[in-house]
Design a protein around this motif. Sequence first.
Motif, PDB file in Angstrom:
ATOM      1  N   GLY A 105      -5.568 -14.458 -11.931  1.00  0.00           N
ATOM      2  CA  GLY A 105      -4.726 -14.531 -10.729  1.00  0.00           C
ATOM      3  C   GLY A 105      -5.236 -13.517  -9.723  1.00  0.00           C
ATOM      4  N   VAL A 106      -5.534 -13.991  -8.527  1.00  0.00           N
ATOM      5  CA  VAL A 106      -6.118 -13.116  -7.499  1.00  0.00           C
ATOM      6  C   VAL A 106      -5.128 -12.943  -6.339  1.00  0.00           C
ATOM      7  N   GLY A 107      -4.823 -11.692  -6.022  1.00  0.00           N
ATOM      8  CA  GLY A 107      -3.957 -11.403  -4.869  1.00  0.00           C
ATOM      9  C   GLY A 107      -4.778 -10.819  -3.738  1.00  0.00           C
ATOM     10  N   HIS A 108      -4.273 -10.969  -2.523  1.00  0.00           N
ATOM     11  CA  HIS A 108      -4.996 -10.461  -1.353  1.00  0.00           C
ATOM     12  C   HIS A 108      -4.153  -9.414  -0.628  1.00  0.00           C
ATOM     13  N   ALA A 109      -4.785  -8.277  -0.359  1.00  0.00           N
ATOM     14  CA  ALA A 109      -4.046  -7.170   0.244  1.00  0.00           C
ATOM     15  C   ALA A 109      -4.069  -7.208   1.768  1.00  0.00           C
ATOM     16  N   ALA A 110      -4.715  -8.211   2.378  1.00  0.00           N
ATOM     17  CA  ALA A 110      -4.828  -8.231   3.850  1.00  0.00           C
ATOM     18  C   ALA A 110      -3.463  -8.070   4.537  1.00  0.00           C
ATOM     19  N   PRO A 111      -2.402  -8.772   4.083  1.00  0.00           N
ATOM     20  CA  PRO A 111      -1.113  -8.586   4.765  1.00  0.00           C
ATOM     21  C   PRO A 111      -0.579  -7.153   4.657  1.00  0.00           C
ATOM     22  N   VAL A 112      -0.913  -6.472   3.555  1.00  0.00           N
ATOM     23  CA  VAL A 112      -0.460  -5.076   3.382  1.00  0.00           C
ATOM     24  C   VAL A 112      -1.218  -4.164   4.355  1.00  0.00           C
ATOM     25  N   LEU A 113      -2.537  -4.398   4.504  1.00  0.00           N
ATOM     26  CA  LEU A 113      -3.331  -3.606   5.458  1.00  0.00           C
ATOM     27  C   LEU A 113      -2.872  -3.910   6.892  1.00  0.00           C
ATOM     28  N   ALA A 114      -2.581  -5.186   7.144  1.00  0.00           N
ATOM     29  CA  ALA A 114      -2.153  -5.582   8.494  1.00  0.00           C
ATOM     30  C   ALA A 114      -0.810  -4.947   8.844  1.00  0.00           C
ATOM     31  N   ASP A 115       0.055  -4.878   7.859  1.00  0.00           N
ATOM     32  CA  ASP A 115       1.371  -4.281   8.083  1.00  0.00           C
ATOM     33  C   ASP A 115       1.216  -2.802   8.468  1.00  0.00           C
ATOM     34  N   TYR A 116       0.264  -2.112   7.815  1.00  0.00           N
ATOM     35  CA  TYR A 116      -0.014  -0.709   8.151  1.00  0.00           C
ATOM     36  C   TYR A 116      -0.468  -0.615   9.616  1.00  0.00           C
ATOM     37  N   LEU A 117      -1.352  -1.543  10.021  1.00  0.00           N
ATOM     38  CA  LEU A 117      -1.864  -1.494  11.402  1.00  0.00           C
ATOM     39  C   LEU A 117      -0.762  -1.756  12.415  1.00  0.00           C
ATOM     40  N   ARG A 118       0.146  -2.661  12.062  1.00  0.00           N
ATOM     41  CA  ARG A 118       1.237  -2.976  12.990  1.00  0.00           C
ATOM     42  C   ARG A 118       2.126  -1.758  13.222  1.00  0.00           C
ATOM     43  N   ARG A 119       2.180  -0.872  12.248  1.00  0.00           N
ATOM     44  CA  ARG A 119       3.035   0.317  12.382  1.00  0.00           C
ATOM     45  C   ARG A 119       2.331   1.452  13.151  1.00  0.00           C
ATOM     46  N   LYS A 120       1.035   1.258  13.476  1.00  0.00           N
ATOM     47  CA  LYS A 120       0.283   2.305  14.186  1.00  0.00           C
ATOM     48  C   LYS A 120       0.529   2.184  15.680  1.00  0.00           C
ATOM     49  N   ARG A 121       0.625   3.365  16.327  1.00  0.00           N
ATOM     50  CA  ARG A 121       0.787   3.307  17.775  1.00  0.00           C
ATOM     51  C   ARG A 121      -0.573   3.283  18.464  1.00  0.00           C
ATOM     52  N   ASN A 161      -2.993   1.294  -3.229  1.00  0.00           N
ATOM     53  CA  ASN A 161      -2.931   2.047  -4.488  1.00  0.00           C
ATOM     54  C   ASN A 161      -3.472   1.248  -5.678  1.00  0.00           C
ATOM     55  N   THR A 162      -4.454   0.345  -5.427  1.00  0.00           N
ATOM     56  CA  THR A 162      -5.118  -0.286  -6.582  1.00  0.00           C
ATOM     57  C   THR A 162      -5.812   0.791  -7.412  1.00  0.00           C
ATOM     58  N   ILE A 163      -6.220   1.872  -6.750  1.00  0.00           N
ATOM     59  CA  ILE A 163      -6.802   3.027  -7.442  1.00  0.00           C
ATOM     60  C   ILE A 163      -5.983   4.239  -6.994  1.00  0.00           C
ATOM     61  N   PRO A 164      -5.361   4.948  -7.957  1.00  0.00           N
ATOM     62  CA  PRO A 164      -4.508   6.063  -7.540  1.00  0.00           C
ATOM     63  C   PRO A 164      -5.323   7.174  -6.883  1.00  0.00           C
ATOM     64  N   GLY A 165      -4.713   7.915  -5.979  1.00  0.00           N
ATOM     65  CA  GLY A 165      -5.418   9.032  -5.327  1.00  0.00           C
ATOM     66  C   GLY A 165      -4.749   9.361  -4.011  1.00  0.00           C
ATOM     67  N   PRO A 166      -5.199  10.463  -3.368  1.00  0.00           N
ATOM     68  CA  PRO A 166      -4.523  10.931  -2.148  1.00  0.00           C
ATOM     69  C   PRO A 166      -4.630   9.975  -0.958  1.00  0.00           C
ATOM     70  N   ALA A 167      -5.601   9.052  -0.964  1.00  0.00           N
ATOM     71  CA  ALA A 167      -5.697   8.113   0.169  1.00  0.00           C
ATOM     72  C   ALA A 167      -4.884   6.841  -0.084  1.00  0.00           C
ATOM     73  N   ALA A 168      -4.358   6.691  -1.299  1.00  0.00           N
ATOM     74  CA  ALA A 168      -3.711   5.431  -1.709  1.00  0.00           C
ATOM     75  C   ALA A 168      -2.286   5.345  -1.167  1.00  0.00           C
ATOM     76  N   LYS A 169      -2.182   4.987   0.123  1.00  0.00           N
ATOM     77  CA  LYS A 169      -0.876   5.063   0.793  1.00  0.00           C
ATOM     78  C   LYS A 169      -0.158   3.715   0.836  1.00  0.00           C
ATOM     79  N   LEU A 170      -0.870   2.621   0.552  1.00  0.00           N
ATOM     80  CA  LEU A 170      -0.269   1.293   0.757  1.00  0.00           C
ATOM     81  C   LEU A 170      -0.031   0.632  -0.603  1.00  0.00           C
TER      82      LEU A 170
END
Length: 296
Positions: free
Chosen positions: A143-159, A270-279
Amino acid sequence: MKPVIFGMPGNEAAASALSRTLGAALGEIEHRQFPDGESYLRILTPVSGAQVALVCSLHEPDNKILALLLAAAAMKDLGASSVGLIAPYLAYMRQDTRFKDGEAVTSREFARLLSGSFDWIVTIDPHLHRYTSMSEIYRVPVGVGHAAPVLADYLRRKRGEVFLIGPDEESEQWVAAVGASAGVPYVVMRKSRRGDRDVSITFSGLEAFGGQRPVLVDDMISSGHTMEVAVRQLVESGFAAPICLAVHGILAENAKTRLESAGAQVVTTNTIPGPAAKLDVVPLLAELAEVELARK
Ligand code: R5P
């Protein structure tokens, strides 16, 4: 009987979040190293008759694969009715052909190993480039999921106004999906790679984006050299500090620090844990796992 979700070392937080979201039990596994480096594994939660899933993100895969396969075999031996793998990041997808004579096509061999040990697998954005489907190399359902909507949601929240850059042709599928989902324009650059840490990127078509903040989008930041070269060139050309946005933040060899020193901000899922894994992609993984668990 509730399914049981086990986290392999380093995946405890994801396993716990997944078990809550799936209404599954959280299993306990003891894993330690004998003085000679061999693995000791003990499954502490009963699994007889249960559907089981192991959570293991497969960055630095060579350090993890043997214990993972041994744990899957132990679950079956102890009577689990099925054993699935939730691998937020799935490794060994990039060697999808023999680029030079004699090379091992490791994507195929890795797929063969996992297919022999698991009844199903779910993952997020595997690096499907020359393969178009996981079934070309995996013998079990993936089963393959796509994170594009999660990345896009982050961009929508950027000013402020942003535009997207795919640093190479292989990134196009990801940058196009994020661009379409966020309603943001994108351009794709050309990269040539001479070695693991030696890349160059030819930039073109950026004239229209003066004054906007560049967001570099890729499926993964591995050694970080692709992103680092791109960031330095953008900053030298007078663009604002770029954001490096990726699904998988492998971030080997201090890549996050190097990218930040070059003037970038690094944001990954957060597919890989770490300090940059914010989404967060746990809801996406849970949906995929639910489908596989419902098959039985
Ligand atoms: C390659 O095709 C991938 O999409 C990434 O661009 C690449 O793996 C990044 O590698 P690195 O961070 O080591 O330059």
